[in-house]
Scaffold this active site. Structure first.
Site, short mmCIF file in Angstrom:
data_model
loop_
_atom_site.label_atom_id
_atom_site.label_comp_id
_atom_site.label_asym_id
_atom_site.label_seq_id
_atom_site.Cartn_x
_atom_site.Cartn_y
_atom_site.Cartn_z
N ASP A 13 0.82 -1.22 0.00
CA ASP A 13 0.00 0.00 0.00
C ASP A 13 0.85 1.27 0.00
O ASP A 13 0.46 2.29 0.56
CB ASP A 13 -0.96 0.03 1.21
CG ASP A 13 -1.79 -1.23 1.29
OD1 ASP A 13 -2.30 -1.65 0.24
OD2 ASP A 13 -1.93 -1.79 2.39
N LYS A 16 2.01 2.18 -5.09
CA LYS A 16 2.69 1.68 -6.30
C LYS A 16 1.87 1.93 -7.55
O LYS A 16 2.41 2.23 -8.60
CB LYS A 16 2.95 0.17 -6.17
CG LYS A 16 3.99 -0.18 -5.15
CD LYS A 16 4.22 -1.68 -5.08
CE LYS A 16 3.06 -2.44 -4.51
NZ LYS A 16 2.79 -2.23 -3.09
N GLY A 40 -4.38 -4.39 -4.55
CA GLY A 40 -5.36 -3.39 -4.99
C GLY A 40 -4.58 -2.15 -5.35
O GLY A 40 -4.14 -1.44 -4.46
N HIS A 41 -4.37 -1.91 -6.63
CA HIS A 41 -3.58 -0.76 -7.04
C HIS A 41 -4.50 0.34 -7.53
O HIS A 41 -5.26 0.16 -8.47
CB HIS A 41 -2.57 -1.17 -8.12
CG HIS A 41 -1.51 -2.09 -7.57
ND1 HIS A 41 -0.55 -2.68 -8.33
CD2 HIS A 41 -1.27 -2.50 -6.31
CE1 HIS A 41 0.24 -3.42 -7.56
NE2 HIS A 41 -0.19 -3.32 -6.33
N GLN A 221 2.14 -5.99 -3.17
CA GLN A 221 2.45 -6.11 -1.75
C GLN A 221 3.75 -5.34 -1.44
O GLN A 221 4.02 -4.33 -2.08
CB GLN A 221 2.53 -7.57 -1.29
CG GLN A 221 1.17 -8.27 -1.25
CD GLN A 221 0.70 -8.76 -2.61
OE1 GLN A 221 1.44 -9.34 -3.37
NE2 GLN A 221 -0.56 -8.52 -2.93
N LYS A 328 2.83 10.21 -0.91
CA LYS A 328 1.92 10.71 0.14
C LYS A 328 2.58 11.69 1.12
O LYS A 328 2.23 11.72 2.30
CB LYS A 328 1.29 9.54 0.88
CG LYS A 328 0.32 8.75 -0.01
CD LYS A 328 -0.49 7.80 0.80
CE LYS A 328 -1.89 7.62 0.25
NZ LYS A 328 -2.75 6.76 1.04
#
Ligand code: IMP
Length: 431
Positions: A13, A16, A40-41, A221, A328
């Site tokens: 998370d 990526k 989950g990208h 991952q 982020k």
């Protein structure tokens, strides 16, 4: 042209999806090598947000070929659901641009069933998507591969053999063992649609390397979830480290030109397992809320904490990182003081290394922090490091020096334009 591997440097998370999508502008081919629908990208294009789980993040670019390598585990209804979802949004030619390894293993309903049943007891906090059991079948040599579906009649025997192995486990939980027909029946229409996409993807990628195409290997991952190098047993069942790319695609490790590590400006983790810099105070809540830290597959709130430099140095070591993409940074805006873990106190003294073999014993190791000033300014769409608030520049500089790896990129928001590029791994191609 280079072959660039992008990996997660923490517990997944790290953002990526955005970085791979950004780099894909310059790539001819995007290749996934490991994991499955546990990933989950998230891609943000204009005002549109798309989450892909099995499809490579390059799928939104119409000139990019996307490859699913044989190291992945595929749940076909999920794969075709994703393809249909994108087609409904008006994306064209998805199936035509996608090539799937004929040696990738399938996630079948009994894998999902066992994952869910076992999870209660194990407490790993898996995504319950059947990942562990599917890789177990692969290693036990009772897995079903995509290429097996071509002989749909012959595959029944293989499923029967696999079910024989799983029956005692399923029955121990008081559940009914599914029949071969109930497993294979719903799969038939997907098998027909999959057939034209299947290929020896190792051959395909190696040919692209010979043609000097720009190839992006997209990790899923993160390093600390790696089956060998992560915080075992609180890990996934594949190899998200850069070496996994060579195995999971079928290229020589010497074909990889560059490895880029994605690191969030703070740390998160979903599921159980050690997380030494975890926060359970208002700063942790700030990170979760400002960073929208909820699992994109399961919706679970992510655990949040400070940046961990020994963990990042560990990721640099086991992946051979050439560059870092920090994501982020904008989420830290508004925090008055920022802590960064710079070392660990252990029973044998202070260390700069991640004491990974001791993390699972509560209280055995303690993070040593340095404090930095925070900032209040919104980072917006700044285009250079100099344009960042002074405290944000110091934070990024501290991170880079602490990691000992050059900075390639800093992301200050989810959109493509909210990205500061210092070095492009596909330098020479248009960014
Ligand atoms: P599994 O991969 O579903 O078996 O889950 C094993 C561990 O890896 C759990 O802690 C999951 O939360 C974590 N995990 C698996 N995939 C991801 C991911 O894409 N991002 C973050 N954590 C993940």
């Amino acid at each position: 042209m280079p072959c660039v591997v992008v990996i997660g440097a923490q517990w997944g998370d790290e953002g990526k999806g955005k970085i791979v999508d950004f780099y894909t502008d310059s790539a001819d081919m995007v290749v996934r090598w490991g994991g499955g629908p546990n990933a989950g990208h998230t891609l943000v294009v204009g005002d549109e947000k798309v989450v892909v789980r099995l499809l490579p993040s390059g799928i939104l670019r119409e000139n990019t070929r996307c490859v699913i390598g044989q190291g992945m585990v595929l749940d076909l209804p999920v794969l075709f659901g994703e393809i249909e979802g994108l087609e409904k949004r008006g994306r064209r030619g998805i199936a035509e641009r996608l090539v799937v390894s004929n040696r990738a293993h399938l996630v079948l309903p009994y894998h999902v069933l066992v994952d869910g049943l076992r999870e209660e007891k194990q407490g790993i906090g898996t995504t319950k998507k059947g990942i562990g059991p599917a890789y177990e079948d692969k290693m036990r040599r009772t897995g079903i591969r995509t290429g097996d579906l071509v002989d749909f009649a012959g595959v029944a025997q293989k499923v029967e053999a696999a079910l024989e192995q799983w029956a005692p486990v399923i029955e121990r939980f008081g559940e009914k063992v599914p029949s071969v027909d109930s497993v294979l029946g719903p799969l038939e229409p997907f098998a027909r649609r999959l057939a034209p996409m299947l290929a020896d993807t190792s051959l395909l990628v190696n040919q692209a390397i010979v043609r000097k195409e720009a190839i992006l290997m997209e990790g899923a991952q993160g390093t600390l979830l790696d089956i060998d190098h992560g915080t075992y047993p609180y890990v996934t069942s594949s190899s998200p480290v850069s070496g996994g790319a060579a195995v999971g695609v079928g290229i020589g490790p010497n074909r990889i030109d560059s490895v880029v590590g994605i690191v969030k400006a703070y740390t998160t983790r979903v599921g159980g397992g050690p997380f030494p810099t975890e926060l359970d105070d208002s700063d942790g809540i700030h990170l979760r809320e400002a960073g929208a830290e909820f699992g994109s597959v399961t919706g679970r709130p992510r655990r949040t904490g400070w940046l961990d430099l020994p963990a990042l140095r560990y990721a640099a070591r086991v992946n051979g990182l050439d560059g870092l993409a920090v994501t982020k940074l904008d989420v830290l805006t508004g925090l008055r003081r920022l802590k960064v873990c710079v070392a660990y106190d252990t029973p044998s003294g202070r260390t700069d290394d991640l004491p990974i073999d001791h993390l699972h014993v509560p209280g055995r190791v303690t993070p040593v922090y340095e404090e930095l000033d925070g900032w209040t300014e919104t980072l917006g769409t700044v285009e250079s490091l100099d344009a960042l608030p002074a405290a944000a520049q110091r934070y990024v500089d501290f991170l880079q020096k602490g990691a000992g790896v050059p900075l390639y990129l800093v992301s200050v928001g989810p959109r493509r334009k909210e990205t500061i590029v210092l070095h492009h791994p596909f330098a020479g191609r248009t960014a």
